[in-house]
Design a protein around this motif. Sequence first.
Motif: not given
Length: 180
Positions: A127-134, A139-147, A155-162
């Motif tokens: 959890q300490s390594d997770i930052e809010p999505a910009p 370069g992709i829609p912001s609602d596609f990114i969880n964090a 940085f690794v982009i954590l996707l919002n799969v749903n």
Amino acid sequence: MSALTKTNEQMPAKVSAKQTASAGQYLTFVLGGEVYAIGILNTKEIIDYGYLTEVPMMPSFVRGVINLRGSVVPVIDLQARFGKGNTAVDKRTGIIIVETHRDTEEGDQQDIGIIVDAVNEVVDINQSDIEPAPSFGAGIPSDFINAMAKRDDRFVILLNVNRVLSIDEMAALSHSVEYA
């Protein structure tokens, strides 16, 4: 009273789509030179890129369907879904089979394949390594990114799969293509 209860039951599903990701295991993969990750609980399996049956009148990011043990599974070109052109297929190209859920009372689920350049590994993210999505710049829609997760000075982009693989949105897009 039951109408109030239904409203309260439906709220967490909508709120959770906007929350940042939580600590846990994630499957990392490369797409267009960037490293992305999806929760391991959403991942059913990883298969080699194989023969796809093209389906007419579908959006350009729907590359076709595959037969997965007798089930028809749509395959999405994630790079095209992000508006960055088609994924070039080579020997490392793979398909990740992901389980998605609709935000309906029935809780419909659908397996969807996503084409990626290469699958990396399963990693534990704290959890300490997770930052809010910009709100911009990925370069992709912001609602596609969880964090965003910090890993090895990147940085690794954590996707919002749903959201990325929203069945309802993709169905709406296919209807707009059909009638265009």
